[in-house]
Design a protein around this motif. Structure first.
Motif, mmCIF file in Angstrom:
data_model
loop_
_atom_site.group_PDB
_atom_site.id
_atom_site.type_symbol
_atom_site.label_atom_id
_atom_site.label_comp_id
_atom_site.label_asym_id
_atom_site.label_seq_id
_atom_site.Cartn_x
_atom_site.Cartn_y
_atom_site.Cartn_z
ATOM 1 N N UNK A 7 0.831 -1.210 0.000
ATOM 2 C CA UNK A 7 0.000 0.000 0.000
ATOM 3 C C UNK A 7 0.866 1.260 0.000
ATOM 4 N N UNK A 8 1.933 1.240 0.782
ATOM 5 C CA UNK A 8 2.842 2.395 0.840
ATOM 6 C C UNK A 8 3.531 2.597 -0.506
ATOM 7 N N UNK A 9 3.979 1.506 -1.139
ATOM 8 C CA UNK A 9 4.627 1.592 -2.449
ATOM 9 C C UNK A 9 3.667 2.218 -3.455
ATOM 10 N N UNK A 10 2.426 1.750 -3.467
ATOM 11 C CA UNK A 10 1.433 2.263 -4.415
ATOM 12 C C UNK A 10 1.157 3.743 -4.172
ATOM 13 N N UNK A 11 1.038 4.136 -2.910
ATOM 14 C CA UNK A 11 0.752 5.536 -2.597
ATOM 15 C C UNK A 11 1.872 6.454 -3.052
ATOM 16 N N UNK A 12 3.098 5.962 -3.001
ATOM 17 C CA UNK A 12 4.253 6.788 -3.368
ATOM 18 C C UNK A 12 4.549 6.779 -4.860
ATOM 19 N N UNK A 37 -1.771 2.624 -12.418
ATOM 20 C CA UNK A 37 -2.574 1.497 -11.958
ATOM 21 C C UNK A 37 -3.858 1.461 -12.756
ATOM 22 N N UNK A 38 -4.306 0.238 -12.989
ATOM 23 C CA UNK A 38 -5.503 0.068 -13.797
ATOM 24 C C UNK A 38 -6.172 -1.247 -13.393
ATOM 25 N N UNK A 39 -7.472 -1.285 -13.461
ATOM 26 C CA UNK A 39 -8.241 -2.495 -13.184
ATOM 27 C C UNK A 39 -8.825 -2.954 -14.518
ATOM 28 N N UNK A 40 -8.256 -4.013 -15.061
ATOM 29 C CA UNK A 40 -8.628 -4.466 -16.406
ATOM 30 C C UNK A 40 -10.120 -4.757 -16.530
ATOM 31 N N UNK A 41 -10.653 -5.488 -15.597
ATOM 32 C CA UNK A 41 -12.069 -5.860 -15.667
ATOM 33 C C UNK A 41 -12.957 -4.623 -15.749
ATOM 34 N N UNK A 42 -12.629 -3.594 -14.983
ATOM 35 C CA UNK A 42 -13.396 -2.356 -14.966
ATOM 36 C C UNK A 42 -13.303 -1.641 -16.315
ATOM 37 N N UNK A 71 3.465 -5.034 -16.875
ATOM 38 C CA UNK A 71 2.987 -5.301 -15.521
ATOM 39 C C UNK A 71 4.153 -5.286 -14.533
ATOM 40 N N UNK A 72 3.935 -4.614 -13.394
ATOM 41 C CA UNK A 72 4.941 -4.545 -12.339
ATOM 42 C C UNK A 72 4.529 -5.416 -11.166
ATOM 43 N N UNK A 73 3.303 -5.226 -10.675
ATOM 44 C CA UNK A 73 2.842 -6.004 -9.524
ATOM 45 C C UNK A 73 1.349 -5.806 -9.321
ATOM 46 N N UNK A 74 0.779 -6.748 -8.574
ATOM 47 C CA UNK A 74 -0.618 -6.636 -8.171
ATOM 48 C C UNK A 74 -0.688 -5.707 -6.964
ATOM 49 N N UNK A 75 -1.753 -4.942 -6.901
ATOM 50 C CA UNK A 75 -1.984 -4.007 -5.813
ATOM 51 C C UNK A 75 -3.282 -4.370 -5.097
ATOM 52 N N UNK A 76 -3.510 -3.774 -3.945
ATOM 53 C CA UNK A 76 -4.776 -4.039 -3.238
ATOM 54 C C UNK A 76 -5.993 -3.680 -4.082
ATOM 55 N N UNK A 79 -6.382 -4.117 -8.308
ATOM 56 C CA UNK A 79 -5.734 -3.202 -9.239
ATOM 57 C C UNK A 79 -4.344 -3.728 -9.564
ATOM 58 N N UNK A 80 -3.885 -3.478 -10.784
ATOM 59 C CA UNK A 80 -2.550 -3.895 -11.205
ATOM 60 C C UNK A 80 -1.733 -2.663 -11.547
ATOM 61 N N UNK A 81 -0.463 -2.674 -11.149
ATOM 62 C CA UNK A 81 0.452 -1.576 -11.474
ATOM 63 C C UNK A 81 1.238 -1.942 -12.725
ATOM 64 N N UNK A 82 1.389 -0.968 -13.608
ATOM 65 C CA UNK A 82 2.135 -1.118 -14.853
ATOM 66 C C UNK A 82 3.166 -0.007 -14.947
ATOM 67 N N UNK A 83 4.347 -0.356 -15.439
ATOM 68 C CA UNK A 83 5.433 0.607 -15.606
ATOM 69 C C UNK A 83 5.623 0.918 -17.080
#
Length: 89
Positions: A7-12, A37-42, A71-76, A79-83
């Motif tokens: 969560x901290x990584x995502x916020x920063x 960050x993006x939610x594919x299904x949405x 893709x970088x990592x899954x988030x809470x 949501x997925x993070x992409x670089x």
């Protein structure tokens, strides 16, 4: 449950992309952060943006593929993070 570190990584690190469409219906990036960050299904269900996801696993923020992400990592919260990996050659 995701650890506080995720969560901290995502916020920063993670920003939100802003896209729009031109008169011909092509997507273009108004704002393309280095990490998004993006939610594919949405995106698929609510906006019909399934063409953003390419067969090789990258995401093209714009129709022309100028702003590509991997893709970088899954988030809470699903949501997925992409670089950003650069522009299409």
């Amino acid at each position: 449950m995701f650890p506080a570190e995720a969560r901290a990584w995502a916020a920063e690190k993670v920003g939100q992309p802003i896209i729009d469409f031109d008169e011909q219906g092509r997507r273009f990036a108004v704002d393309a952060p280095p990490v998004m960050s993006v939610r594919r299904e949405w995106c698929d269900r609510h906006y019909g943006l399934s063409d953003m996801w390419q067969a090789d696993g990258t995401v093209w923020l714009d129709s022309a593929g100028e702003h590509r992400y991997e893709k970088v990592r899954e988030l809470p919260d699903g949501v997925t993070a992409y670089q950003r990996i650069g522009r299409r050659a």
